[in-house]
Each structure stands twice: as structure tokens, then as C-alpha cells.
Design an enzyme around this catalytic site. Structure first.
Site, PDB file in Angstrom:
ATOM      1  N   VAL A 147       0.809  -1.225   0.000  1.00  0.00           N
ATOM      2  CA  VAL A 147       0.000   0.000   0.000  1.00  0.00           C
ATOM      3  C   VAL A 147       0.837   1.267   0.000  1.00  0.00           C
ATOM      4  O   VAL A 147       0.293   2.367  -0.040  1.00  0.00           O
ATOM      5  CB  VAL A 147      -0.959   0.019   1.204  1.00  0.00           C
ATOM      6  N   GLY A 151      11.498   5.728   2.308  1.00  0.00           N
ATOM      7  CA  GLY A 151      12.925   5.517   2.463  1.00  0.00           C
ATOM      8  C   GLY A 151      13.243   4.266   3.255  1.00  0.00           C
ATOM      9  O   GLY A 151      14.291   3.649   3.088  1.00  0.00           O
ATOM     10  N   PHE A 152      12.330   3.891   4.137  1.00  0.00           N
ATOM     11  CA  PHE A 152      12.540   2.695   4.959  1.00  0.00           C
ATOM     12  C   PHE A 152      12.410   1.438   4.123  1.00  0.00           C
ATOM     13  O   PHE A 152      13.166   0.487   4.275  1.00  0.00           O
ATOM     14  CB  PHE A 152      11.496   2.701   6.073  1.00  0.00           C
ATOM     15  N   ASP A 163      11.454  15.860  12.244  1.00  0.00           N
ATOM     16  CA  ASP A 163      11.105  15.646  10.839  1.00  0.00           C
ATOM     17  C   ASP A 163       9.609  15.863  10.626  1.00  0.00           C
ATOM     18  O   ASP A 163       8.937  15.060   9.985  1.00  0.00           O
ATOM     19  CB  ASP A 163      11.527  14.246  10.389  1.00  0.00           C
TER      20      ASP A 163
END
Length: 390
Positions: free
Chosen positions: A75, A79-80, A204
Site C-alpha cells: 500500500v 525511504g525505509f 522531521d
């Protein structure tokens, strides 16, 4: 799986005043947290996992929950790595058949990505013991051989970024009242972090890290860059500069000095995005308008000039009096002097007062009927946080 992550650029910018186009490398985080207080990060991986209030899933369990990470279960990506939809039993947390039990989102660490083990541990370290209605709930993790996964509550509406910046006749823009409610929810999440002991600096805060539940309630996600705030009489902590272009506070970019007021600046940027419907950095805008903060700042002080900034899709849904109050709050948050920025507690108080006001839009010509919150269309795929491109 190998192609489902965004390429990243790793840069050390100890003396630079700009960010790379992706998340940069980071030092390890300190601190795990409960709702009110938490201890500093244990030094070994085992201690961190032991202290986290999470379920330890096996890889087999998560394969079963996500139908073996089938492509049609994916879905989102970031970056992970890739994010998969799955189902588990509400009581036992054991895998369940699709459509039964509770829905989860499983993030699978990409072995070749730059956001790696440290960020994975930081996510566990913070979300594993922090609990608040405006933080995404981390259910558990999996550490098996080289596999590292994180299991979250599923956020069916995806990210604020996905809803705010979509264009097209099919999509209804987020209504004014919903935007104010989202801003308030995100502000409460940040205030909770800043009031924790020791303090947590999110580091962030951006539209793509704000996820939405089925009722468009905002929750902060992705704590891979979070870290403890200053202790004692210290006003800041010194760190390597990391984050996403357009959202980082100027003093943090210039010196690496990080404080809770750095998060306040980032919040002000997102507040401007909510008011304007524009991205913080958008090279598709006319010359001189690429940087939202620099362009909008002069227009935030009076009603007539503010109209140039306001999202035209919101026409007829707000009074300029109320919009100006929020614009002035955003202006305070993005002050170049961090000392004069409000605390997140003050931001929450201001937004709460504005949220309950029952104003009718009497000050704008050619009024349109406000769109209902229920008319917002839910995306078929959840866009989980990803680094922005410079």
C-alpha cells in the site's frame, strides 16, 4: 522488493546551510518514552527491544498476516522500504484472514536502503513506549536473521501530503474546518512530545509524516530521526543536520543546534501549506514563489494581502478574520529568531480557540458552498512517509 524503495543520497553537512534531497545520515537517538517519562536508550539491541511495550512477531506470522507480502498487499513505500496491509486478531494479535480482525500496516526494512537499523531502533525506542491519540500506534516488530519489520495501526486515509496536494476533478480538496482540525491534532502530538520527560524533539515534522485515520484525525508517524531534547539549563543539543528541505529551522541548518523551537518552525511551514495548498518547495510555481515561506511571509499580516496566499479551493469556507489569526500564528512559528517562536502548548491553545469558533464566511465575494468533510475521497493506496526531493 528490491525496486520498491526510493533512491537516496547520503551527505554529511557539518558546515552546510542546505539539505540533500533525501534523508541524510544521522547519529543514534537517545531515549525511550512512556506517556510522561522514559529512560535513556539502552546501549544494546536486546535491552531496547526488551524495554519496548510491543509484540515480537515472527517473520512467518507477518507473512501470514500480509499474504506473503504479495504485490497486491503493498500500500505504500518510503525511504525505509515497502509497506504492506495485513490483518491480525484483535485480542491475540495472531494473523487472521483478510477482512477479519484489525487492519495493520507492516513496514519492511529494505536491506539496501540508507534508512537502516538505527532508524528502525529509534522507531521502536520512541513509539514503543509513547502513547498519545495523535501519534501513530506501533503494535510490534520483527527481528529475524537480517529481516527487520515494524507493525503499525493502519491509517486508511494515508498522508496529509497525499490529500493536500492532489489535483484533479475527481478529488475533493480538504475542507477548511478539516484543515484546522488536522493542524490542531498534529500540534497536540508535537506538544505531547515536547512535554515528555526527557523531552522528545521530532525533527522531521512535515506533511508526509502526518497520517490520517478514517475520520481525518491527524497522527504523527516515522520517528526514525527523533531524539532527546536538551537537559538541565541547556538551550539546545548539537547534532548533525538531517531532515527534509523546506521544513528545517534556519538556526538548525546553520549551526546544527536543535531545540523544541526547531519543531515549532516546521509546524509553521506545514500550517502555511494547509492555508495555501502549496508545497513548501515547488519549482512549478512562478519565479520568486518556489519557496513557500519566503514568498508568503510578507502577505501574512493583513486580510487583503492574505487572500493572495489562501488556497482558492477554500473560497467561501472561512472568514478572513479567522484565517488571519491562523496566518499570524504561522508567522510567529516561522520567525527567524527561535526565541520568539511560541511553544507548542501555546500553539495548541490558539488553535483550540479557533477550532471552536463558529464564524460564517461573510468577508469574501463569490462564496461557494463549503465541501463536507465526508466528501473527501480516500485514496486506494496509503502513501506512507517518504523523503521529499530537493
Amino acid at each position: 522488493m528490491g525496486a520498491c524503495f526510493s533512491n537516496q543520497i547520503k551527505t554529511d553537512i557539518a558546515s552546510s546551510s542546505w539539505l540533500s534531497s533525501k534523508f541524510l545520515s544521522r547519529e543514534g537517538s537517545k531515549g525511550s518514552a512512556s506517556a510522561t517519562s522514559f529512560s535513556h536508550t539502552p546501549r544494546t539491541e536486546g535491552e531496547i527491544l526488551k524495554n519496548a511495550n510491543l509484540k515480537s512477531f515472527t517473520l512467518g506470522e507477518l507473512k501470514s498476516a500480509t499474504r506473503s507480502f504479495r504485490p497486491d498487499s503493498m500500500v505504500g513505500e518510503g525511504g525505509f522500504g515497502c509497506v504492506f496491509k495485513g490483518w491480525i486478531d484483535e485480542t491475540s494479535l495472531a494473523p487472521s484472514k483478510p477482512g477479519t480482525g484489525i487492519v495493520i500496516a507492516v513496514k519492511r526494512l529494505n536491506q539496501e536502503g540508507l534508512q537502516g537499523h538505527r532508524e528502525w531502533l529509534a522507531e521502536i525506542n520512541y513509539l514503543g513506549q509513547l502513547d498519545h491519540p495523535n501519534l501513530v500506534k506501533l503494535v510490534g516488530y520483527c527481528l529475524e536473521e537480517e529481516q527487520r519489520l515494524l507493525v503499525y495501526e493502519f491509517m486508511p486515509r494515508g498522508s496529509l501530503e497525499n490529500h493536500l496536494f492532489r489535483r484533479g476533478t475527481f478529488f475533493q480538496p480538504i475542507s477548511w474546518n478539516t484543515r484546522v482540525r488536522m493542524a490542531l491534532g498534529a500540534a497536540r502530538g508535537l506538544a505531547f512530545l515536547h512535554n515528555a520527560q526527557p523531552q522528545v524533539i521530532y525533527r522531521d515534522f512535515k506533511a508526509s509524516n502526518i497520517l490520517l485515520d478514517s475520520n481525518y484525525n491527524a497522527k504523527l508517524s516515522d520517528f526514525g530521526l527523533a531524539r532527546d531534547g536538551p537537559e538541565g539549563d541547556n538551550s539546545h543539543v548539537s547534532t548533525r543536520v538531517v531532515g527534509t528541505q523546506g521544513y528545517a529551522a534556519p538556526e538548525y541548518l546553520a549551526t546544527g543546534h536543535l531545540s523544541a523551537k526547531s519543531d515549532v518552525y516546521s509546524f509553521g511551514v506545514v500550517l502555511l501549506e494547509l492555508l495555501s495548498g502549496r508545497r513548501t518547495i515547488d519549482k512549478n510555481q512562478p519565479v520568486g514563489e518556489h519557496n513557500l515561506v519566503d514568498w508568503a511571509r510578507p502577505y501574512l499580516t493583513n486580510k487583503r494581502r492574505l487572500l493572495r496566499v489562501m488556497d482558492p479551493r477554500l473560497q467561501g469556507q472561512y472568514s478572513l478574520t479567522r484565517a488571519l489569526k491562523i496566518a499570524l500564528l504561522a508567522l510567529d512559528c516561522i520567525s527567524m529568531d527561535s526565541k520568539v517562536r511560541p511553544s507548542m502548548n501555546d500553539v495548541v491553545k490558539t488553535l483550540e480557540e479557533l477550532h471552536v469558533q463558529k464564524e460564517t464566511p461573510k468577508e469574501q465575494p463569490n462564496l461557494l458552498q463549503p465541501s463536507s468533510d465526508n466528501n473527501n475521497k480516500s485514496p486506494q493506496a496509503v502513501n506512507y512517509p517518504r523523503p521529499s526531493i530537493m
